[in-house]
Design an enzyme around this catalytic site. Structure first.
Site, PDB file in Angstrom:
ATOM      1  N   TYR A   1      63.367 107.908   3.097  1.00  0.00           N
ATOM      2  CA  TYR A   1      62.531 106.787   3.505  1.00  0.00           C
ATOM      3  C   TYR A   1      61.409 106.587   2.500  1.00  0.00           C
ATOM      4  CZ  TYR A   1      64.838 107.763   7.997  1.00  0.00           C
ATOM      5  OH  TYR A   1      65.757 108.011   8.990  1.00  0.00           O
TER       6      TYR A   1
ATOM      7  N   PRO B   1      68.095 103.888  19.425  1.00  0.00           N
ATOM      8  CA  PRO B   1      68.328 103.963  20.871  1.00  0.00           C
ATOM      9  C   PRO B   1      68.212 102.622  21.584  1.00  0.00           C
ATOM     10  CG  PRO B   1      66.136 104.762  20.372  1.00  0.00           C
ATOM     11  CD  PRO B   1      66.826 104.552  19.047  1.00  0.00           C
TER      12      PRO B   1
END
Length: 327
Positions: free
Chosen positions: A62, A210
């Protein structure tokens, strides 16, 4: 506040953590998210901490450490001392040998600015020029040296997870976790062996995406035109953004709204509560956040308790007749 053991380690975490991919503003994050204001991570982390979140997931990939540095700065700005929360990060295997795990670890430690690595993960099962066994041996060495508290993997299949567990066990280390995609709209773990294997071996499954990249919040059902503002690769990667996908998931999102109204919650909170309840203690979640409001909303899902009928109704709408796989 509920705490769960991370696998069979002595680390305890909240069922919901915070994914910090958006913090980097560069690298892999740019493919899926618009850059956020560099000052925002402090507020986002502060909201998560206030809501009871005790762990944060980042990665070398990242932004080549940018997310790790932003997380460390945010924790420091919020008065968090090293050891008060759990930090998870990941080694990127792409075109690297296993030896780079040890060589690059000092960079991870430097980027995290004194916040120790609670969980170090192999970011993906492919891409390295070294076999898994060599990678796991290097992870075990870091663990033996006290550099990391736990070892995990990401996107490993059931068979790969089982072999990783055995390899680490031979070195006296437990495989703590496997980070995979899980949501009401992505329930592959139920039939590909990952869930059953994780339960048998005592491995925690960490659910990324999620909320299915925002689909389960209902915002794209309310305003389908807003999909056009998303990065192109993200639109291509998530079929639920397309008109047919939104239509298929509409009944589920309507039920999420109905359950949310009954609890004074939001659809996203209901989706997170379902995820961390339906599979028992095996699954925890790391929703990301691009704003303080999103972080606060996700953390508040820790206080939401759904009834068995609600869990089953949502499962039925998302999984078309699948049998219950809860404990």
């Amino acid at each position: 506040m509920e705490r769960r053991r991370l696998g069979r380690t002595d680390i305890e975490i909240s069922p919901i953590g915070l994914g910090c991919m958006q913090f980097s503003g560069t690298g892999a994050a740019r493919v899926f998210y618009r850059p956020i204001d560099p000052a925002l991570p402090r507020a986002i982390v502060g909201a998560a901490l206030t809501g009871g979140v005790t762990w944060f997931d980042t990665a070398e990939m990242y932004g080549n450490g940018a997310s790790e540095r932003a997380l460390a700065d945010a924790l420091r700005a919020n008065g968090v001392a090293p050891g008060e929360v759990t930090v998870a990060t990941k080694w990127a295997p792409l075109l690297r040998t296993a030896a780079s795990i040890g060589r690059t670890f000092p960079r991870r430690a430097e980027a995290l600015g004194g916040y120790g690595v609670g969980l170090h993960q192999i970011h993906m099962p492919s891409g390295s020029v070294s076999p898994h066994r060599a990678q796991l041996d290097e992870m075990a060495r870091l663990h033996a040296a006290g550099s990391v508290r736990a070892v995990g993997v990401s996107n490993f299949s059931a068979a790969q997870m089982e072999r990783a567990h055995a390899r680490l066990a031979a070195r006296g280390v437990v495989l703590a976790s496997n980070q995979v995609q899980i949501s009401l709209l992505h329930r592959d773990i139920e039939h590909n062996g990952v869930l059953a294997t994780a339960r048998r071996l005592g491995i925690t499954l960490i659910a990324y995406a999620p909320l299915r990249m925002g689909v389960l919040t209902g915002r794209f059902h309310e305003d389908p035109s807003s999909v056009a503002a998303l990065p192109r690769i993200r639109r291509l990667a998530v079929p639920e953004y397309r008109p047919r996908g939104l239509a298929r998931s509409a009944p589920l999102v309507r039920e999420l709204r109905a359950v949310a109204d009954a609890h004074g919650a939001t659809p996203g909170q209901v989706a997170l509560s379902w995820l961390t309840s339906y599979y028992g203690d095996t699954v925890v979640a790391i929703p990301g956040a691009s704003s303080e409001r999103q972080a606060r909303e996700s953390a508040a899902a820790l206080d939401l308790r759904l009834g068995d009928r609600e869990l089953e109704r949502l499962a039925g709408l998302s999984g078309a007749g699948r049998r219950r796989v809860g404990p």
